[in-house]
Scaffold this active site. Structure first.
Site, PDB file in Angstrom:
ATOM      1  N   ARG A  16       0.835  -1.219   0.000  1.00  0.00           N
ATOM      2  CA  ARG A  16       0.000   0.000   0.000  1.00  0.00           C
ATOM      3  C   ARG A  16       0.861   1.257   0.000  1.00  0.00           C
ATOM      4  O   ARG A  16       0.538   2.245  -0.658  1.00  0.00           O
ATOM      5  CB  ARG A  16      -0.966  -0.023   1.195  1.00  0.00           C
ATOM      6  N   ARG A 155       0.701   0.620 -11.755  1.00  0.00           N
ATOM      7  CA  ARG A 155      -0.173   0.791 -10.586  1.00  0.00           C
ATOM      8  C   ARG A 155      -1.284  -0.268 -10.606  1.00  0.00           C
ATOM      9  O   ARG A 155      -1.541  -0.917  -9.591  1.00  0.00           O
ATOM     10  CB  ARG A 155      -0.796   2.199 -10.630  1.00  0.00           C
ATOM     11  N   LYS A 166      -2.909 -11.054  -0.009  1.00  0.00           N
ATOM     12  CA  LYS A 166      -4.203 -11.380   0.615  1.00  0.00           C
ATOM     13  C   LYS A 166      -4.428 -12.894   0.631  1.00  0.00           C
ATOM     14  O   LYS A 166      -4.931 -13.457   1.607  1.00  0.00           O
ATOM     15  CB  LYS A 166      -5.337 -10.651  -0.112  1.00  0.00           C
ATOM     16  N   ASN A 192     -11.480  -3.074   0.143  1.00  0.00           N
ATOM     17  CA  ASN A 192     -11.322  -2.364   1.416  1.00  0.00           C
ATOM     18  C   ASN A 192     -11.737  -0.921   1.162  1.00  0.00           C
ATOM     19  O   ASN A 192     -10.941  -0.092   0.681  1.00  0.00           O
ATOM     20  CB  ASN A 192      -9.866  -2.441   1.877  1.00  0.00           C
ATOM     21  N   GLU A 196      -9.816   2.701  -0.033  1.00  0.00           N
ATOM     22  CA  GLU A 196     -10.172   3.411  -1.280  1.00  0.00           C
ATOM     23  C   GLU A 196     -10.540   4.863  -1.003  1.00  0.00           C
ATOM     24  O   GLU A 196     -10.116   5.773  -1.723  1.00  0.00           O
ATOM     25  CB  GLU A 196     -11.338   2.683  -1.959  1.00  0.00           C
ATOM     26  N   THR A 243      -7.586  -2.254 -10.913  1.00  0.00           N
ATOM     27  CA  THR A 243      -6.682  -2.935  -9.975  1.00  0.00           C
ATOM     28  C   THR A 243      -7.393  -4.141  -9.359  1.00  0.00           C
ATOM     29  O   THR A 243      -6.836  -5.235  -9.261  1.00  0.00           O
ATOM     30  CB  THR A 243      -6.217  -1.967  -8.868  1.00  0.00           C
ATOM     31  N   GLU A 247      -6.692  -8.175  -9.447  1.00  0.00           N
ATOM     32  CA  GLU A 247      -6.672  -9.040  -8.252  1.00  0.00           C
ATOM     33  C   GLU A 247      -7.549 -10.270  -8.461  1.00  0.00           C
ATOM     34  O   GLU A 247      -7.147 -11.406  -8.180  1.00  0.00           O
ATOM     35  CB  GLU A 247      -7.164  -8.254  -7.032  1.00  0.00           C
TER      36      GLU A 247
HETATM   37  C1  ISJ Z   1      -5.147  -2.434  -3.448  1.00  0.00           C
HETATM   38  C2  ISJ Z   1      -6.001  -2.996  -2.562  1.00  0.00           C
HETATM   39  O1  ISJ Z   1      -7.128  -3.685  -2.963  1.00  0.00           O
HETATM   40  C3  ISJ Z   1      -8.311  -2.963  -3.349  1.00  0.00           C
HETATM   41  C4  ISJ Z   1      -7.978  -1.930  -4.361  1.00  0.00           C
HETATM   42  C5  ISJ Z   1      -7.592  -0.692  -3.954  1.00  0.00           C
HETATM   43  C6  ISJ Z   1      -7.001   0.282  -4.947  1.00  0.00           C
HETATM   44  O2  ISJ Z   1      -6.883  -0.090  -6.139  1.00  0.00           O
HETATM   45  O3  ISJ Z   1      -6.621   1.382  -4.523  1.00  0.00           O
HETATM   46  C7  ISJ Z   1      -7.738  -0.283  -2.601  1.00  0.00           C
HETATM   47  C8  ISJ Z   1      -8.345  -1.114  -1.684  1.00  0.00           C
HETATM   48  C9  ISJ Z   1      -8.978  -2.382  -2.102  1.00  0.00           C
HETATM   49  O4  ISJ Z   1     -10.362  -2.185  -2.331  1.00  0.00           O
HETATM   50  C10 ISJ Z   1      -5.785  -2.908  -1.099  1.00  0.00           C
HETATM   51  O5  ISJ Z   1      -6.469  -3.639  -0.359  1.00  0.00           O
HETATM   52  O6  ISJ Z   1      -4.902  -2.098  -0.691  1.00  0.00           O
END
Ligand code: ISJ
Length: 257
Positions: A16, A155, A166, A192, A196, A243, A247
């Protein structure tokens, strides 16, 4: 992010932090792109011909850039994803023995053509100076386009590391969802909303910080270098959902032997 140390790479907090740092690269490149007109001719396949090449001027330039960057091993790095993988040239540098952090199929998770289409059709109209053509700036504009596309691609495809982290944190939970092919369940599990929301709020502050020249008078500062709402919309409508798509695509194959 040191890809030679799997234990740090798969720490979700570290991932993150890397995504936060990528916001700056994406934002600065969008600010650079905002100096130029939309110049949609750059993306028009029927307007540009190079013998032996089928595609737009931008497609040609991306292909040529990726060929030379492949020669210095850019696409051996697990976080770099080419737009035209079949056109890459062999590296002239010796291979880097990256540890196996992601599942063996990770290179097959590549949504760059979708990213390119969204970028040229939706994102550029939001950030370009105006809708016109600047034929004299095909080169400069496409240089900015490639910087933007590579930053967005990195990104978005970082979602592979997020997904692996995860999966390793909650293996049994994801194994069941994957076996059930429960895509909505996987989408809910990886989401999450608090993270976001923090991202979108931070982006607004970064546009105020990076997008306005501090030497200007207050009255002049109102017209920043890039539209704040556009940047938030880009992340909310495309960057974050894509993103998460990466995943999910990565996780759906995670039980492959
Ligand atoms: C990247 C993640 O997975 C998801 C995607 C995110 C994003 O693209 O910014 C943020 C939170 C999650 O909904 C994360 O959990 O940090």
């Amino acid at each position: 992010m040191d890809f030679m140390k799997p234990e740090t790479v798969l720490d979700l907090a570290n991932i993150r932090d890397a995504l936060v740092r990528m916001e700056d690269t994406v934002l600065f490149n969008l600010i650079e792109r905002a100096q130029f007109y939309r110049t949609a001719d750059i993306y028009n396949e029927s307007l540009f011909t190079v013998p032996g090449f089928h595609g737009s001027f931008l497609d040609w330039f991306i292909t040529e850039q990726e060929k030379i960057q492949a020669k210095i091993r850019r696409y051996e790095a697990p976080d770099e994803v080419p737009f035209f993988p079949d056109e890459l040239l062999k590296p002239i540098l010796p291979p880097v023995n990256y540890p196996n952090i992601l599942a063996p199929y990770y290179k097959e998770i590549n949504i760059n053509l979708e990213i390119k289409q969204i970028y040229t059709e939706k994102i550029v109209p939001l950030v370009a100076a105006c809708d016109g053509q600047q034929p004299e700036n095909w080169g400069s504009t496409s240089v900015c386009d490639i910087e933007c596309l590579q930053a967005l691609s990195r990104r978005i495809h970082f979602g592979k590391f997020v997904a692996e982290a995860k999966y390793q944190q909650e293996t049994e939970r994801y194994r069941k969802l994957i076996l059930d092919k429960d895509i909505p369940g996987i989408e809910a599990a990886i989401t999450n909303s608090a993270v976001e929301e923090l991202i979108l709020e931070r982006l607004k502050k970064k546009v105020d910080l990076y997008g306005v020249d501090p030497s200007l008078k207050w009255s002049q500062k109102q017209q920043g270098k890039i539209n704040k709402d556009a940047v938030v919309q880009i992340y909310k409508t495309w960057v974050i959902p894509l993103t998460k798509k990466v995943e999910v695509d990565y996780l759906l194959r995670r039980l492959e032997e």
